[in-house]
Design an enzyme around this catalytic site. Sequence first.
Site, PDB file in Angstrom:
ATOM      1  N   LYS A 160       0.833  -1.201   0.000  1.00  0.00           N
ATOM      2  CA  LYS A 160       0.000   0.000   0.000  1.00  0.00           C
ATOM      3  C   LYS A 160       0.871   1.255   0.000  1.00  0.00           C
ATOM      4  O   LYS A 160       2.056   1.192   0.337  1.00  0.00           O
ATOM      5  CB  LYS A 160      -0.876  -0.013   1.247  1.00  0.00           C
ATOM      6  N   TYR A 214      15.317  31.673   6.370  1.00  0.00           N
ATOM      7  CA  TYR A 214      14.142  32.450   6.742  1.00  0.00           C
ATOM      8  C   TYR A 214      14.186  32.868   8.211  1.00  0.00           C
ATOM      9  O   TYR A 214      14.604  32.089   9.078  1.00  0.00           O
ATOM     10  CB  TYR A 214      12.874  31.609   6.525  1.00  0.00           C
ATOM     11  N   MET A 272      11.243  24.990   1.376  1.00  0.00           N
ATOM     12  CA  MET A 272      10.399  24.082   0.603  1.00  0.00           C
ATOM     13  C   MET A 272      11.227  23.125  -0.268  1.00  0.00           C
ATOM     14  O   MET A 272      10.971  21.930  -0.314  1.00  0.00           O
ATOM     15  CB  MET A 272       9.436  24.889  -0.277  1.00  0.00           C
ATOM     16  N   ARG A 322     -10.192  -0.050  14.115  1.00  0.00           N
ATOM     17  CA  ARG A 322     -10.055   0.762  12.901  1.00  0.00           C
ATOM     18  C   ARG A 322     -11.120   0.250  11.942  1.00  0.00           C
ATOM     19  O   ARG A 322     -12.252   0.659  12.016  1.00  0.00           O
ATOM     20  CB  ARG A 322      -8.635   0.615  12.359  1.00  0.00           C
TER      21      ARG A 322
HETATM   22  C1  PLP Z   1       0.203  -1.922   6.714  1.00  0.00           C
HETATM   23  C2  PLP Z   1      -0.371  -3.133   7.270  1.00  0.00           C
HETATM   24  C3  PLP Z   1       0.442  -4.214   7.651  1.00  0.00           C
HETATM   25  C4  PLP Z   1       1.943  -4.182   7.588  1.00  0.00           C
HETATM   26  O1  PLP Z   1       2.463  -3.611   8.758  1.00  0.00           O
HETATM   27  P1  PLP Z   1       4.053  -3.484   9.010  1.00  0.00           P
HETATM   28  O2  PLP Z   1       4.173  -3.033  10.395  1.00  0.00           O
HETATM   29  O3  PLP Z   1       4.538  -2.477   8.032  1.00  0.00           O
HETATM   30  O4  PLP Z   1       4.609  -4.830   8.773  1.00  0.00           O
HETATM   31  C5  PLP Z   1      -0.177  -5.368   8.063  1.00  0.00           C
HETATM   32  N1  PLP Z   1      -1.527  -5.455   8.141  1.00  0.00           N
HETATM   33  C6  PLP Z   1      -2.337  -4.435   7.820  1.00  0.00           C
HETATM   34  C7  PLP Z   1      -3.791  -4.595   7.932  1.00  0.00           C
HETATM   35  C8  PLP Z   1      -1.789  -3.223   7.382  1.00  0.00           C
HETATM   36  O5  PLP Z   1      -2.576  -2.208   7.057  1.00  0.00           O
END
Ligand code: PLP
Length: 821
Positions: A491, A715, A764, A589
Amino acid sequence: MSHYSIHTIATVVQAQVVQEGMMDTPIEHLCIDSRRIIDAPHSVFFALHTSKRNGHDYIHACYEKGIRCFIVEEAIDTSVLKEATVLQVSNSLHALQQLAAYHRHRFSIPVIGITGSNGKTIVKEWLYQLLSDRFAIARSPKSYNSQVGVPLSVWQLQPHHTLGIFEAGISQQDEMEALAFIIQPTIGVFTHLGDAHREGFENKEQKLQEKWKLFQKASVLIYSPDVCGGVNIPSTSIQQLQWGKDETNELQIVSVKKETQHTDIVLKWKQQTHHLQLPFTDEASVQNALTCTAVCLYLEIPVEVLQQKLLQLKPVSLRLELKKGRHQCTLINDSYSADLDSFEIALNFLQQQQQHSRRSIILSDLAVGTEQEAATYNALVRLIASHHVQRVVGVGTVLHHYFKEQLPATVSYHAFGSTEELIHQLPLLQLQDEAILIKGARSFELEQLMPLLEQQVHQTVLEINLSAIAHNIQSIRRRLQPGVKLMAMVKAFSYGSGSYEIANLLQYHGVDYLAVAFADEGVELRRAGIRLPIMVMNPESVTFDLLTAYNLEPELYSLEMTAAFANYLQQEGFTYYPVHIKIDTGMHRLGFMPAEWTQLLQWLQGKDLFAVQTVFSHLAAAEDANEDDFTKAQARLFDEACTLIAQATGQSFLKHICNTSGIMRHPQLQYDMVRMGIGMFGVTGFEPTELQEALCLKTTVAQLKQLQPGETVGYNRRGIIEQPSVIATVRIGYADGYPRNLGNGKGFMLVKGVPAPVIGTVCMDMTMLDVTHIAGVKEGDEVMVFGPQLSIEEVAKRSGTIAYEIMSGISQRVKRVYFEE
Ligand SMILES: *Cc1c(COP(=O)(O)O)cnc(C)c1O
């Protein structure tokens, strides 16, 4: 080429002949990977059991591709391999090693065996550069130094060779004996003893003892007592050539003086004092060059000759870089090595690139001697044909001589007499939407093409070390119980590191599942040719069409969305669509809360809409020992949900709950699969681990300023100069993802490996560093923002956040460069 009949091979590896084919067929090639077949009829396939995969599963694929000789350790169905010879042994890896050792035994030439914690490959490549005009050398390709790599390397010995140079690498106890047996070095070279834990040893003594086994039968051993880290050298009766500062060394290094561009060495050899100049200044290169010097002096290379050669040493690039090219091309630049072995490795890397339907090669004449010419080019043609290359752009006359007749008709071929000619005509080739490998001999300087082919961007790059990611996947896999599957979380652009570039690698390394956050991330992977199953964690109802069109598998996490998706499937006439059920066991969640389970079961019970692939949950505090009771309670709740779902559906599905910290800390919670995310990149928050940092963010110095006390930087005049200072402005700012709160001394970057604090506020696009204490900084110098020497964790901690946020926050305008080592 050397070859052996299948008969001979069967005898050497003490195999039982399960099925007899043509036993007289000459065998020239050893094959261990169905994707890497050079000349099938003359290859033997060894079905190896590795942590990654079981070679027996690929026997049929190899048969289809024309291999007719197999070495197996499991009983297999031979009825579908009618014409093949099948040889059964108790251990296929041992058989591979025995055959290589037998081959080695037939040569009575000097063979250099190199081991050590660092520098093996560099020393091997440099010895090759230093000695190749005096010897015909067989050497390990790239860093083939493992239990499998060493036999494949030694197999390359051919009758015309007069010297072998092979490296041996081990990662645990009891591996070296096998390698020593295969290499049978006559000259032993030890490069360096490093940190024991990174390599899976209890302490340095144990590690040195193990490495030393390579040298048991050598006639001389070349090393420096200075690099053995204070550990006692195992006693041995073998002749030793020691080098080092102390005057007791046979080769004494009297002085080492670093200048800006080179290092001056004074050494004493056979009662004479000599001066040598080395064309670099960093500690590691100097040490490796001195190791090579000792070997060359032992081989009686005159000091004057050696001096000339040392000045010509080229940095060893073990990298295969993947870059974004113009016109949607992907470029693999391997224009610095031009032998057959590295060509095959590069072709395999090219073949992994699924994002383009077309693959092309730009190739110059290789640097080969005339006796080897025909064999080399014939092998090249075979490799090109077997790797599905559609287009070959040839540069040079020698290659043209062979290619014009021999390239298969399916390959479109363009020939140019010189690199200049190609540069002139380049636009006519209309390179577009293809993966292009650029490879050739140094004299052709094909690297001149790179600026013409590359997409030009901003000079801040995120380097992604694909070999480190592959290593990390392997290491994580070693922590899993047999049969546990691996899902990779890709992701958010794989935590900022890339989409298909990473997914290609994961697919290649046999990961079982991918997961993305949103449907469009999955679509991008599918469009780039990724075939692995893909779970989408946050599917929205507007994306249901995309899910089904691209064969993406949604996570069902609420009653509302389950109803909506069921509705959609019904309308569109889908049945048994693959889905994943997310249970909320305490993270709060996404996921079904216990109070919703009854209704969930009603959706699943006796309906034919869903095929439940997996049921999973997410641990809220897997990394925290203080919360282990909570973690256990989550697991109990998860078990309960799984039991209910299994009863309701009667379907079998995979269960999973662990992320990276879960894998590291809760081995009993592996269930059927684990979800690895940040661990792939070598970042875990736990120390020490065997994982390697895979990401390195680099930028460059845009300008240097000499400032006087009273002046200010940036700045709001926050950076106050208190003494005469040198300030470097570097090309990275908060728009690139460098946190603004690292200004005013909170953060630092590495310039020439030395920490340089941020002065003033982060802008930036730019940041200013105080480099007063670092000698010789120039405009254009490279600056490391994070990487192997400055961990992402450290940067995150200073910024008051976590590594995840830093990684995924690196903006898309930062160019990603992928490489394999
Ligand atoms: C991102 C994610 C993981 C991976 O977690 P890491 O700590 O990066 O290994 C596992 N399960 C779910 C549901 C996630 O969203």
